[in-house]
Structure formats: structure tokens, C-alpha cells
Design a protein around this motif. Sequence first.
Motif, PDB file in Angstrom:
ATOM      1  N   VAL A   8      58.276  39.653  18.908  1.00 52.38           N
ATOM      2  CA  VAL A   8      59.463  38.822  19.059  1.00 52.38           C
ATOM      3  C   VAL A   8      59.095  37.490  19.716  1.00 52.38           C
ATOM      4  CG1 VAL A   8      61.671  38.619  20.259  1.00 52.38           C
ATOM      5  CG2 VAL A   8      61.078  40.748  19.084  1.00 52.38           C
ATOM      6  N   LEU A   9      58.244  37.526  20.722  1.00 49.96           N
ATOM      7  CA  LEU A   9      57.805  36.309  21.395  1.00 49.96           C
ATOM      8  C   LEU A   9      57.050  35.398  20.436  1.00 49.96           C
ATOM      9  CD1 LEU A   9      57.629  34.818  24.116  1.00 49.96           C
ATOM     10  CD2 LEU A   9      55.440  35.962  24.464  1.00 49.96           C
ATOM     11  N   LEU A  10      56.162  35.957  19.641  1.00 51.09           N
ATOM     12  CA  LEU A  10      55.392  35.173  18.678  1.00 51.09           C
ATOM     13  C   LEU A  10      56.309  34.574  17.610  1.00 51.09           C
ATOM     14  CD1 LEU A  10      52.618  34.267  17.601  1.00 51.09           C
ATOM     15  CD2 LEU A  10      52.609  36.345  16.235  1.00 51.09           C
ATOM     16  N   ALA A  11      57.238  35.364  17.087  1.00 50.52           N
ATOM     17  CA  ALA A  11      58.154  34.888  16.051  1.00 50.52           C
ATOM     18  C   ALA A  11      59.048  33.761  16.579  1.00 50.52           C
ATOM     19  CB  ALA A  11      59.005  36.034  15.528  1.00 50.52           C
ATOM     20  N   SER A  12      59.567  33.902  17.791  1.00 49.51           N
ATOM     21  CA  SER A  12      60.433  32.852  18.337  1.00 49.51           C
ATOM     22  C   SER A  12      59.642  31.573  18.618  1.00 49.51           C
ATOM     23  CB  SER A  12      61.128  33.348  19.603  1.00 49.51           C
ATOM     24  OG  SER A  12      60.162  33.603  20.617  1.00 49.51           O
ATOM     25  N   THR A  13      58.392  31.700  19.021  1.00 52.31           N
ATOM     26  CA  THR A  13      57.553  30.532  19.270  1.00 52.31           C
ATOM     27  C   THR A  13      57.285  29.772  17.973  1.00 52.31           C
ATOM     28  OG1 THR A  13      56.503  31.666  21.113  1.00 52.31           O
ATOM     29  CG2 THR A  13      55.355  29.753  20.224  1.00 52.31           C
ATOM     30  N   VAL A  14      56.948  30.515  16.921  1.00 54.37           N
ATOM     31  CA  VAL A  14      56.658  29.880  15.638  1.00 54.37           C
ATOM     32  C   VAL A  14      57.901  29.186  15.098  1.00 54.37           C
ATOM     33  CG1 VAL A  14      56.066  30.349  13.220  1.00 54.37           C
ATOM     34  CG2 VAL A  14      54.749  31.407  15.054  1.00 54.37           C
ATOM     35  N   VAL A  15      59.060  29.815  15.204  1.00 58.43           N
ATOM     36  CA  VAL A  15      60.302  29.223  14.702  1.00 58.43           C
ATOM     37  C   VAL A  15      60.658  27.970  15.489  1.00 58.43           C
ATOM     38  CG1 VAL A  15      62.780  29.597  14.510  1.00 58.43           C
ATOM     39  CG2 VAL A  15      61.208  31.357  13.738  1.00 58.43           C
ATOM     40  N   SER A  16      60.498  27.991  16.786  1.00 59.23           N
ATOM     41  CA  SER A  16      60.866  26.819  17.586  1.00 59.23           C
ATOM     42  C   SER A  16      59.935  25.645  17.315  1.00 59.23           C
ATOM     43  CB  SER A  16      60.863  27.172  19.072  1.00 59.23           C
ATOM     44  OG  SER A  16      59.538  27.450  19.502  1.00 59.23           O
ATOM     45  N   PHE A  17      58.623  25.887  17.150  1.00 59.82           N
ATOM     46  CA  PHE A  17      57.700  24.803  16.846  1.00 59.82           C
ATOM     47  C   PHE A  17      57.957  24.246  15.459  1.00 59.82           C
ATOM     48  CE2 PHE A  17      54.549  26.461  20.087  1.00 59.82           C
ATOM     49  CZ  PHE A  17      54.754  25.407  20.941  1.00 59.82           C
ATOM     50  N   GLY A  18      58.296  25.103  14.493  1.00 57.16           N
ATOM     51  CA  GLY A  18      58.574  24.643  13.139  1.00 57.16           C
ATOM     52  C   GLY A  18      59.787  23.735  13.098  1.00 57.16           C
ATOM     53  N   ALA A  19      60.826  24.061  13.805  1.00 57.37           N
ATOM     54  CA  ALA A  19      62.043  23.244  13.803  1.00 57.37           C
ATOM     55  C   ALA A  19      61.804  21.920  14.529  1.00 57.37           C
ATOM     56  CB  ALA A  19      63.183  24.006  14.457  1.00 57.37           C
ATOM     57  N   ALA A  20      61.059  21.938  15.623  1.00 54.61           N
ATOM     58  CA  ALA A  20      60.822  20.720  16.390  1.00 54.61           C
ATOM     59  C   ALA A  20      59.934  19.752  15.611  1.00 54.61           C
ATOM     60  CB  ALA A  20      60.178  21.063  17.723  1.00 54.61           C
ATOM     61  N   ASN A  21      58.911  20.266  14.931  1.00 55.03           N
ATOM     62  CA  ASN A  21      58.025  19.391  14.173  1.00 55.03           C
ATOM     63  C   ASN A  21      58.726  18.820  12.950  1.00 55.03           C
ATOM     64  OD1 ASN A  21      55.950  19.765  15.930  1.00 55.03           O
ATOM     65  ND2 ASN A  21      55.023  21.433  14.793  1.00 55.03           N
ATOM     66  N   ALA A  22      59.577  19.611  12.319  1.00 54.35           N
ATOM     67  CA  ALA A  22      60.232  19.137  11.100  1.00 54.35           C
ATOM     68  C   ALA A  22      61.203  18.002  11.409  1.00 54.35           C
ATOM     69  CB  ALA A  22      60.970  20.287  10.426  1.00 54.35           C
ATOM     70  N   ALA A  23      61.925  18.081  12.478  1.00 56.25           N
ATOM     71  CA  ALA A  23      62.922  17.068  12.802  1.00 56.25           C
ATOM     72  C   ALA A  23      62.361  15.962  13.686  1.00 56.25           C
ATOM     73  CB  ALA A  23      64.112  17.723  13.488  1.00 56.25           C
ATOM     74  N   GLY A  24      61.149  16.096  14.194  1.00 54.64           N
ATOM     75  CA  GLY A  24      60.572  15.085  15.074  1.00 54.64           C
ATOM     76  C   GLY A  24      61.253  15.053  16.428  1.00 54.64           C
ATOM     77  N   GLY A  25      62.038  16.074  16.735  1.00 50.06           N
ATOM     78  CA  GLY A  25      62.719  16.134  18.008  1.00 50.06           C
ATOM     79  C   GLY A  25      64.023  15.370  18.020  1.00 50.06           C
ATOM     80  N   CYS A  26      64.394  14.726  16.918  1.00 49.50           N
ATOM     81  CA  CYS A  26      65.629  13.946  16.865  1.00 49.50           C
ATOM     82  C   CYS A  26      66.774  14.707  16.216  1.00 49.50           C
ATOM     83  CB  CYS A  26      65.395  12.657  16.075  1.00 49.50           C
ATOM     84  SG  CYS A  26      64.300  11.520  16.924  1.00 49.50           S
ATOM     85  N   GLY A  27      66.489  15.709  15.444  1.00 48.57           N
ATOM     86  CA  GLY A  27      67.528  16.461  14.755  1.00 48.57           C
ATOM     87  C   GLY A  27      67.614  16.075  13.290  1.00 48.57           C
ATOM     88  N   PRO A  28      68.367  16.841  12.518  1.00 48.76           N
ATOM     89  CA  PRO A  28      68.462  16.549  11.092  1.00 48.76           C
ATOM     90  C   PRO A  28      69.187  15.232  10.833  1.00 48.76           C
ATOM     91  CG  PRO A  28      69.756  18.510  11.677  1.00 48.76           C
ATOM     92  CD  PRO A  28      69.067  18.041  12.900  1.00 48.76           C
ATOM     93  N   GLY A  29      68.661  14.451   9.877  1.00 54.96           N
ATOM     94  CA  GLY A  29      69.268  13.165   9.552  1.00 54.96           C
ATOM     95  C   GLY A  29      68.745  12.016  10.387  1.00 54.96           C
ATOM     96  N   PHE A  30      67.800  12.270  11.274  1.00 54.22           N
ATOM     97  CA  PHE A  30      67.234  11.237  12.141  1.00 54.22           C
ATOM     98  C   PHE A  30      65.712  11.303  12.094  1.00 54.22           C
ATOM     99  CE2 PHE A  30      71.413  12.096  13.785  1.00 54.22           C
ATOM    100  CZ  PHE A  30      71.906  10.841  14.113  1.00 54.22           C
ATOM    101  N   HIS A  31      65.059  10.219  12.473  1.00 49.31           N
ATOM    102  CA  HIS A  31      63.604  10.194  12.580  1.00 49.31           C
ATOM    103  C   HIS A  31      63.210   9.276  13.739  1.00 49.31           C
ATOM    104  CE1 HIS A  31      64.418   6.556  10.234  1.00 49.31           C
ATOM    105  NE2 HIS A  31      63.287   6.090  10.711  1.00 49.31           N
TER     106      HIS A  31
END
Length: 81
Positions: A8-31
Amino acid sequence: MKTLFAAVLLASTVVSFGAANAAGGCGPGFHRGPYGGCRVNGGAVVVAPRAVVVERPIVVVPRGRVCPYGFVWRYGRCRPV
């Protein structure tokens, strides 16, 4: 129980890094802008279809090296024999 917790710890870590890298930390619709601030993405990109143009190939033949009498082409320049 330890393996379940680790999974569970590994899965949550991978999901959180994937979302942060995809959005650049700004969120969807922003860069990220040039100075690091969040900017709104531009409008929709529309590409209109174009006609296919086929041109004949261009053949480039390098000119032969010509050295004066008594010289040969060696190591990138004319050298005496």
C-alpha cells in the motif's frame, strides 16, 4: 501484514509521484512558466488537413578533390608525394 502495508505504501507513493510529475505541481489545465509560476494552458490546438505534396528527390554529389600535379589528397588536404 507487513507485506500488505509495504504494498500500500509503495502504490500510494507511485500514484502521488505520477500525478505531481504529470501536472508539474500546478494542477490540470496549468503548466510552469519561465519563472516557475503556474500559467493557464492555451486554447485547443486545431490542425487542418493539408494536401500531400510529393516532390522529386534532390541528389547532391560532392565535387571530387582536385590536387595539383605532384600532390595527393591525404588526411583532409592536398599533400606532396
